[in-house]
Design an enzyme around this catalytic site. Structure first.
Site, PDB file in Angstrom:
ATOM      1  NE  ARG A  77       2.233  21.956 -36.140  1.00  0.00           N
ATOM      2  CZ  ARG A  77       0.934  22.269 -36.119  1.00  0.00           C
ATOM      3  NH1 ARG A  77       0.039  21.393 -36.571  1.00  0.00           N
ATOM      4  NH2 ARG A  77       0.529  23.437 -35.664  1.00  0.00           N
ATOM      5  CG  HIS A  81       2.287  20.758 -31.197  1.00  0.00           C
ATOM      6  ND1 HIS A  81       1.243  21.609 -31.496  1.00  0.00           N
ATOM      7  CD2 HIS A  81       3.336  21.196 -31.936  1.00  0.00           C
ATOM      8  CE1 HIS A  81       1.643  22.514 -32.376  1.00  0.00           C
ATOM      9  NE2 HIS A  81       2.915  22.270 -32.663  1.00  0.00           N
ATOM     10  CG  ASN A 109      -2.346  21.518 -30.324  1.00  0.00           C
ATOM     11  OD1 ASN A 109      -1.302  21.741 -30.929  1.00  0.00           O
ATOM     12  ND2 ASN A 109      -2.368  21.096 -29.074  1.00  0.00           N
ATOM     13  CG  HIS A 208       9.465  23.770 -39.698  1.00  0.00           C
ATOM     14  ND1 HIS A 208       9.323  25.058 -39.207  1.00  0.00           N
ATOM     15  CD2 HIS A 208       8.667  23.003 -38.925  1.00  0.00           C
ATOM     16  CE1 HIS A 208       8.483  25.056 -38.189  1.00  0.00           C
ATOM     17  NE2 HIS A 208       8.073  23.820 -37.994  1.00  0.00           N
TER      18      HIS A 208
END
Length: 342
Positions: A77, A81, A109, A208
């Site tokens: 992740r 990001h 975040n 995921h």
């Protein structure tokens, strides 16, 4: 005389190459392996300048993930990001300073993104053996790949040679990272902005299959999906009832639930099967199948049926994502500490 001229030319060429390596640390300069002016990423970038990098990263991750299996998803992740905000440039790692408004404080975040200390540990160990050579952005890309491998997922060659940004964008971090309640069209549009298509969207969402999400990210589906105080009708009933025990109507924002409850720490294709059964945790997961876009539904079905196909496309899409607007050549810098500019 001709021999002496050739010999002098060879010596000059060797000295030139050496001076380039010293002038541009982290370049991995060598025959066929990028070089400071190539403007491209190549898996062999550190073959000569820091061949130990891969081994160091894997060694740290083996220990970290053995202690905290969730960290694999967190590092994946972190890379995602980073790449979605002004490219894969490690801007997400920068702390607040006089000239930096940290992306760590953005809505997607804050109190959510993890793994910064792991990147710090990797960077410190690499600096001991290859000072001022391996970029923080390349460490993020390699750590994401190795986290997937350690979770049972595919291995792929990571193109390298990124450099680290001297800026961050708190505003883009608030707008460019897809929200968990996104519609299918919003997801398609946001991925398209970065050169990623529907196939990349579905394959990368398959990340995921590991990790968890906080109650605050899926509460809307349980209690007020369409502003009518009713749950999302696409949620399977027993799954819905179970989620309500984890995520109350108010309070418990940081309570967590696995994104793939059937195999939460194993990288596999169960995530896609769950979506087809109405058991996707986030709205952005479930709409891949229910969002009235035939193409994404077809990809979900294909990956649910064929894990090998999913693994292959996930690896391909990760390379594609890792190529979003990298800084190369003389752009940016190689940070000595990933949290601050040199």
């Amino acid at each position: 005389m001709a021999f002496l001229k050739v010999l002098c030319s060879l010596v000059a060429a060797v000295l030139f190459c050496c001076s380039l390596s010293e002038s541009f640390p982290g370049s991995g300069y060598g025959p066929g392996y990028g070089g400071p002016y190539s403007g491209r990423l190549v898996p062999e970038f550190y073959r000569f300048s820091c061949p130990q990098a891969n081994e160091i990263i894997m060694s740290v991750l083996e220990n970290v993930i053995a202690r905290d299996s969730r960290m694999a998803a967190s590092l994946l992740r972190l890379h995602f990001h980073d790449c979605f905000v002004q490219g894969c440039d490690a801007s997400v790692l920068l702390d607040d300073s006089a000239n930096i408004a940290s992306e760590k404080n953005s809505g997607p975040n804050k109190n959510s993104l993890r793994g910064f200390e792991v990147i710090d540990e990797i960077k410190a160990k690499i600096e001991q053996v290859c000072p001022h050579t391996v970029s923080c952005s390349d460490i993020l890309a390699l750590a994401a790949r190795d986290s997937i491998v350690l979770s049972g997922g595919p291995h792929w060659e990571v193109p390298l040679g990124r450099r680290d940004s001297k800026t961050a964008s708190l505003s883009k971090s608030n707008t460019d990272i897809p929200a968990p309640n996104s519609t299918i069209q919003t997801l398609i549009n946001q991925f398209s902005k970065h050169g990623l298509d529907e196939q990349d969207l579905v394959a990368l969402s398959g990340g995921h299959t590991i990790g968890v999400a906080r109650c605050v990210t899926f509460r809307q589906r349980l209690y007020n999906q369409n502003g009518n105080n009713q749950p999302d009708v696409t949620l399977e009933r027993n799954y819905y009832n179970g989620l309500k025990t984890v995520c109350p109507k108010s309070g418990g924002d940081n309570n967590i639930s696995p994104l793939d409850f059937s195999s939460p720490v194993k990288f596999d294709n169960r995530y896609f099967k769950l979506i087809l059964w109405g058991k996707g945790l986030l709205n952005s997961d479930e709409v891949l199948a229910t969002g009235s876009v035939r193409k994404t539904l077809e990809f979900v079905r294909s990956y649910a049926e064929n894990e090998e196909l999913f693994f292959h496309q996930f690896a391909s899409s990760m390379v594609k994502m890792g190529n979003i607007s990298p800084l190369v050549g003389l752009q940016g810098e190689i940070r000595k500490n990933c949290r601050r500019l040199n």
